[in-house]
Design an enzyme around this catalytic site. Structure first.
Site: not given
Ligand code: DNO
Length: 402
Positions: A239, A277, A304, A359-360, A376
């Site tokens: 990531h 991401c 993500h 993501d989010h 989340y």
């Molecule tokens: C946040 C995420 C981070 C990510 C870690 C990956 O929402 O993208 O918590 O999971 O940094 O290891």
């Protein structure tokens, strides 16, 4: 494309039963209770898998297919004497997961701080709340709350003056909140610190570690882990550092396409892959996301999907925008990911779908005022998933017709 959803375990306010209703098919999860550096025992993995998959016989199935994340112990990042036992534990956890059929593993190599935001309740004109990173507030924390030694050498006079003004305008309560957001915790954080002094000591450990040394420590970790990943069919997915640049005097090494080139040149194993991401990489203007999705396509195992809106005046500040309306062309990114899947299919690479997750998401509607893990929420993420699902379906139909 496999639609996944992050679940933090039994304490997550979003239940497995709720996730099932979103239409996601895969769960992204971790054994958050196990401290960094300890092995994830097979029995614990099985028990967690059963929490997720136990109801599959009589309900719409959900599978735990992606781990986010196995934490990398700080001693590995620091290359401290004795860190080999932590690499061994990491590799054993990976092998135990593979024995349970979980073969996509996200991890990160960010020193001390994991993903970082300054505001967890940034109110949008719509009335929904988003996460925000404000460079001036972050500088105010660094210079006047943390009082990091020599920090002023990393800022211009104007930046210091702006940070001072922001600091002076903050109430004590706001200062505490900002401090907690940065040092104590966003969900899924891999590192713990217990107050400012402890945090300072953790930063201090990196005094002699520059980008080159940190990279070397990542490569020697991968050198030991990748052959074992290949042997058990695991795809590793690093990531990026979020936000993607050096912070608090700490080096960060997974921020740009160039960083990824360096990574793959050093460790070309096919098990060495990335989490694309989109939100993280796009929070700097020099990352061209559709181009990165194309360039690193074969290395992308997990993505993500989210976007940010950067502040036009201060490009290092951003808020997390809606999934389709941000500074990047999400449709173009998804198109690249779908093309990559077509390429894999043509090559006969079966079972090599890319896992995506919304993501989010905003805190909105009925979720406002409820206990949620920042970013989340249920409704905001479900809106994001529905939007990207629409794009995936429309593009797939177009691509099938060509
Ligand atoms: C946040 C995420 C981070 C990510 C870690 C990956 O929402 O993208 O918590 O999971 O940094 O290891």
């Amino acid at each position: 494309m496999r639609e996944s959803w992050r679940w933090f375990g039994p304490d997550d306010p979003v239940s497995i039963a709720d996730i099932r209703q979103t239409g996601a098919t895969d769960i992204v999860s971790a054994l958050h209770a196990i401290p960094a550096g300890d092995v994830w025992p097979i029995e614990d993995i099985r028990a967690h898998k059963d929490l997720i998959e136990g109801q599959n016989a009589d309900q719409a199935p959900l599978y735990w297919t992606v781990v986010e994340s196995i934490p990398v112990h700080e001693d590995i990042k620091l290359g401290r004497p004795g860190h080999e036992k932590y690499i061994e534990a990491w590799a054993q956890s990976m092998e135990n997961l593979a024995k349970c059929g979980i073969k996509t593993i996200c991890y990160n190599f960010m020193p001390v701080i994991d993903w970082t935001r300054t505001d967890l309740n940034y109110k949008l004109p719509s009335g929904a709340y988003a996460l925000r990173f404000d460079q001036q507030k972050f500088a105010a924390f660094d210079l006047f709350i943390l009082n990091r030694e020599n920090a002023e050498t990393e800022y211009s006079d104007i930046e210091i003056a702006d940070a001072k003004r922001v600091f002076n305008e903050m109430s004590e309560e706001e200062k505490t909140e900002l401090t907690n957001n940065i040092i104590a915790g966003l969900p899924g954080k891999m590192t713990d610190s217990y107050g400012l002094d402890d945090f300072k000591a953790m930063l201090d450990n990196y005094r002699h570690i520059d980008k080159k040394a940190l990279r070397q420590n990542l490569f020697s970790f991968l050198e030991k882990v990748l052959p074992r990943a290949e042997a058990c069919g695991v795809n590793l997915a690093i990531h990026p550092d979020d936000p993607p640049r050096d912070m608090l005097g700490l080096p960060r090494i997974i921020c740009t396409a160039d960083d990824l080139d360096i990574l793959f040149e050093a460790q070309p194993s096919p098990s060495n892959g990335i989490t694309l991401c989109v939100g993280t990489y796009s929070s700097r203007p020099d990352n061209d996301l559709p181009a990165m999705a194309r360039q690193f396509g074969p290395r992308i195992h997990f993505s993500h999907l989210r976007g940010v809106s950067r502040d036009p005046e201060e490009q290092r500040s951003f808020y997390e925008a809606s999934h389709l309306d941000s500074d990047i062309d999400m449709v173009a990114v998804i198109k690249e990911l779908l093309s990559e899947e077509v390429r894999r299919e043509k090559n006969g690479q079966k079972g090599n779908d890319i896992f995506i997750r919304p993501d989010h998401g905003f805190q909105m509607m009925d979720d406002i005022g409820k206990q949620v893990n920042p970013g989340y929420s249920t409704i905001g993420r479900m809106k994001g998933l529905a939007e990207v699902r629409g794009v995936i379906r429309a593009l797939s139909a177009q691509m099938d017709g060509t």
